[in-house]
Design a protein around this motif. Structure first.
Motif, short mmCIF file in Angstrom:
data_model
loop_
_atom_site.label_atom_id
_atom_site.label_comp_id
_atom_site.label_asym_id
_atom_site.label_seq_id
_atom_site.Cartn_x
_atom_site.Cartn_y
_atom_site.Cartn_z
N GLY A 171 -1.01 5.62 11.10
CA GLY A 171 -0.64 6.57 10.06
C GLY A 171 0.67 7.30 10.28
N ARG A 193 -7.36 -3.79 1.30
CA ARG A 193 -6.07 -4.25 0.79
C ARG A 193 -5.96 -5.77 0.79
NH1 ARG A 193 -5.23 -1.52 5.72
NH2 ARG A 193 -4.04 -2.63 7.30
N THR A 242 0.35 1.07 9.76
CA THR A 242 -0.95 0.81 9.15
C THR A 242 -1.64 -0.34 9.87
OG1 THR A 242 0.09 1.33 7.03
CG2 THR A 242 -2.14 0.44 6.96
N TRP A 276 0.94 3.52 2.24
CA TRP A 276 1.47 3.69 3.59
C TRP A 276 2.62 2.71 3.86
CZ3 TRP A 276 -2.62 4.90 7.90
CH2 TRP A 276 -3.21 6.14 7.63
N SER A 331 -6.76 1.32 9.31
CA SER A 331 -7.07 2.26 8.23
C SER A 331 -7.21 1.47 6.94
CB SER A 331 -5.96 3.30 8.08
OG SER A 331 -5.92 4.14 9.20
N ASP A 332 -8.20 1.83 6.14
CA ASP A 332 -8.49 1.07 4.92
C ASP A 332 -7.75 1.68 3.74
OD1 ASP A 332 -9.57 -1.09 3.67
OD2 ASP A 332 -11.60 -0.28 3.54
N VAL A 333 -6.48 1.35 3.64
CA VAL A 333 -5.59 1.89 2.62
C VAL A 333 -5.52 0.89 1.46
CG1 VAL A 333 -3.24 2.74 2.20
CG2 VAL A 333 -4.25 2.95 4.48
N THR A 339 0.87 -1.18 0.00
CA THR A 339 0.00 0.00 0.00
C THR A 339 0.91 1.24 0.00
OG1 THR A 339 -0.09 0.30 2.40
CG2 THR A 339 -1.71 -1.24 1.42
#
Length: 188
Positions: A92, A63, A26, A19, A29-31, A17
């Motif tokens: 983050g 992800r 991470t 991040w 969080s929906d990265v 991702t």
């Protein structure tokens, strides 16, 4: 693993991702995946497509679901139990910006709990609770780096694994079957 009524689990870490690439912590969080992460997931397809699994599941974070779709196919279930550790107030932040006590505790892993986040003991409880409920057979689970590290630490093989690493477990015998990552296949 021969069909002996045991449980075999293949754990797949999601692809890269933004991040991950930026060195950011991470958790929940929906990265989404980067283009490179998508390519990493597609590269797993030949390995995974050659195998038969009784179930295919993924963390409910995009992800992991996206990695599953590209590396194998649509997961049968999206499960919060397979999520990464909840990093709370550290979510983050770049690794370099973490206070030294947080970096030391996170590297030690056991006993870690981020401010306002989840403890590693709680992570173990929810992940292992899911594993213990699996029916005998072979299962494919798309998840996160913290889950892979948790399991490997408990099996005396503490390692940080790259995106799209795969860990094979004989869950019944509590034995690592293989670890596949950037270095290739590492059998036990």
């Amino acid at each position: 693993m021969a069909d002996t009524g045991g449980v075999e689990i293949w754990l797949v870490r999601h692809g890269e991702t933004l991040w991950n690439a930026q060195g950011r912590i991470t958790g929940w969080s929906d990265v989404p995946l980067t283009e490179r992460g998508e390519a990493q997931a597609r590269a797993l397809f030949p390995l995974l497509a050659a195998e038969r699994f009784d179930s295919v599941v993924a963390s409910d974070l995009s992800r992991a679901v996206q990695t599953a779709r590209l590396a194998y196919g649509e997961p049968q279930r999206h499960l919060w139990e397979l999520r990464e550790l909840d990093f709370g107030g550290l979510e983050g932040l770049p690794w370099a910006d973490l206070a030294e006590p947080h970096r030391v505790a996170l590297l030690a892993f056991e006993g870690f709990q981020a401010p306002g986040g989840e403890s590693t003991a709680r992570l173990r409880s929810r992940v292992y609770g899911f594993f213990e409920g699996l029916a005998p057979g072979r299962h494919l689970a798309f998840t996160h780096g913290g889950v892979l590290r948790l399991v490997l630490r408990d099996f005396d093989r503490d390692r940080f694994l790259p995106p799209c690493a795969v860990v094979g477990l004989d869950w019944t015998a509590r034995r690592v079957l293989f670890v596949w990552g950037e270095e290739g296949l590492d059998g036990s």
